[in-house]
Design a protein around this motif. Structure first.
Motif, PDB file in Angstrom:
ATOM      1  N   SER A 193      40.426  40.826  37.353  1.00  0.00           N
ATOM      2  CA  SER A 193      41.568  41.466  36.710  1.00  0.00           C
ATOM      3  C   SER A 193      41.661  41.043  35.259  1.00  0.00           C
ATOM      4  O   SER A 193      41.145  39.993  34.858  1.00  0.00           O
ATOM      5  N   ARG A 194      42.337  41.873  34.447  1.00  0.00           N
ATOM      6  CA  ARG A 194      42.570  41.543  33.047  1.00  0.00           C
ATOM      7  C   ARG A 194      43.993  41.030  32.818  1.00  0.00           C
ATOM      8  O   ARG A 194      44.457  40.977  31.687  1.00  0.00           O
ATOM      9  N   LYS A 195      44.647  40.652  33.894  1.00  0.00           N
ATOM     10  CA  LYS A 195      45.988  40.113  33.777  1.00  0.00           C
ATOM     11  C   LYS A 195      45.952  38.752  33.092  1.00  0.00           C
ATOM     12  O   LYS A 195      44.897  38.173  32.865  1.00  0.00           O
ATOM     13  N   SER A 196      47.135  38.232  32.788  1.00  0.00           N
ATOM     14  CA  SER A 196      47.228  36.978  32.048  1.00  0.00           C
ATOM     15  C   SER A 196      46.700  35.798  32.864  1.00  0.00           C
ATOM     16  O   SER A 196      46.668  35.837  34.096  1.00  0.00           O
ATOM     17  N   GLN A 197      46.321  34.752  32.140  1.00  0.00           N
ATOM     18  CA  GLN A 197      45.838  33.536  32.781  1.00  0.00           C
ATOM     19  C   GLN A 197      46.917  32.904  33.649  1.00  0.00           C
ATOM     20  O   GLN A 197      46.624  32.371  34.738  1.00  0.00           O
ATOM     21  N   GLU A 198      48.158  32.971  33.217  1.00  0.00           N
ATOM     22  CA  GLU A 198      49.258  32.374  33.975  1.00  0.00           C
ATOM     23  C   GLU A 198      49.444  33.065  35.324  1.00  0.00           C
ATOM     24  O   GLU A 198      49.669  32.421  36.353  1.00  0.00           O
ATOM     25  N   LEU A 199      49.339  34.410  35.327  1.00  0.00           N
ATOM     26  CA  LEU A 199      49.483  35.149  36.576  1.00  0.00           C
ATOM     27  C   LEU A 199      48.355  34.805  37.543  1.00  0.00           C
ATOM     28  O   LEU A 199      48.586  34.597  38.745  1.00  0.00           O
TER      29      LEU A 199
END
Length: 371
Positions: free
Chosen positions: A276-282
């Motif tokens: 995924s290209r979601k944030s590192q925190e997620l």
């Protein structure tokens, strides 16, 4: 290649949060386990277990009843009654199980005490079989053998089929080692973030460097897998040699289990990082949830969780990485079951390979329009 490995290792060691979760936290938890589940941790588990002895009058002799009666006041608290009254006591929760004079056992619920009662019955049946063989082949020794069967000391210690004494506190330390391996997902996620331009500034700089992409990925992977394996080995050695917990078995076999476990943990982080290209925190939150659920089902909070999972959702125990790691340690150190040990390690190896291949397929044609 050498300098890439060197600097990737330095990056790994400087990631304080990653080092905390993959190394420091398992060490701290193992220490808490040691002081919480020490010498008297299972005094309650091995206190007298209330049971009913149902006398049906259908038994060929009273040998089994005598053996159960000999345990009254030590391992068991025995109430002699008829079958109907015994089942009523079981339903009301006043006894943990019902022994029948016909060598049968009924328990109210699964758990540690139910396992102990099952061990009592199994031990008697095994020794009764030995007595039968002695009676046929050496009848002159039958009286001596029968006397040893009635000694309650023979039934006081719960043991595994392989002959190794089963200390219930081991399940927590096995689960702690499994957790250390599962927390390899955080270094795995971090290694992906440092090679992808859309996830970190360092990844963006590396993508425009003249170093071939596969060389960078290979160097990062080697360091991450090796460093995580070393972290798990440190946790293992800390439990074994610093805390002095006797894990049994061979250290060589434990190292092999740690290797497969750490590979699975890192591979889990890699696939989440690439998927995924979601944030590192997620992604970190997702991995915390997945790893904690896996460790919970693997018995980190209570050994009974694995037993309940096996009873109601057996498939979970065959695909849950933390359960596979802890079960592999049981097979090596307690049950001496090489077949199931190889099966657990094989499952971990296949899972790691599948996750890595999927991650490679996700990123192999990845390109960026601008950086």
């Amino acid at each position: 290649m050498g300098h890439l490995i060197k600097y990737r290792l330095l990056q790994f060691l400087r990631e304080k949060s990653t080092m905390f979760w993959s190394l420091a936290f398992p060490l701290i938890l193992s220490t808490f386990f040691y002081f919480s589940f020490g010498e008297h941790a299972y005094d309650d588990a091995f206190a007298e277990i209330p049971v009913a002895l149902a006398e049906t009058g259908k038994a060929a002799d009273d040998s089994f009843s005598r053996v159960i009666g000999s345990l009254d006041g030590s391992l068991l608290s025995v109430r002699r009654t008829d079958e109907k009254e015994a089942l009523r006591l079981l339903e009301e929760g006043k006894v943990e199980g019902v022994f029948y004079d016909t060598e049968k056992l009924v328990v109210g619920a699964s758990g540690t005490r139910a396992s102990i009662l099952g061990s009592v019955l199994t031990s008697y049946q095994e020794q009764a079989g030995i007595l039968a063989d002695i009676g046929r082949e050496h009848p002159e020794r039958l009286e001596q053998a029968a006397a040893s069967l009635l000694r309650q000391d023979d039934l006081m210690e719960e043991g595994a089929a392989g002959g190794q004494s089963l200390d219930l506190s081991l399940s927590f330390f096995f689960a702690a080692i499994a957790m250390a391996a599962m927390y390899g997902c955080f270094p795995g996620l971090q290694s992906v973030a440092e090679t992808r331009a859309n996830l970190s500034a360092l990844g963006a700089r590396q993508c425009i460097s003249p170093v071939h992409r596969m060389k960078r990925i290979l160097a990062g992977s080697l360091v991450t897998y090796a460093a995580e394996f070393l972290n798990v080995v440190i946790v293992l050695c800390y439990i074994r040699y610093v805390l002095g917990v006797d894990l049994g078995g061979s250290m060589a076999g434990m190292l092999v289990i740690c290797l497969f476990g750490s590979m699975t943990g890192v591979s889990l982080g890699v696939i989440v990082g690439c998927g995924s290209r979601k944030s590192q925190e997620l992604k970190t939150g997702i991995l915390i949830g997945v790893s904690m659920v896996s460790c919970f089902l693997g018995g980190l909070m209570s050994p009974d969780i694995q037993t309940m999972t096996e009873e109601y959702f057996p498939l979970l125990n065959h695909v849950n990485p933390a359960t596979l790691i802890s079960n592999a340690m049981y097979c090596l150190n307690v049950y001496h079951d090489r077949g199931h040990l190889i099966q657990n390690l094989g499952t971990l190896g296949v899972m790691s390979a599948v996750l890595v291949i999927l991650a490679f397929l996700l990123v192999r044609r990845e390109r960026y329009e601008s950086l």
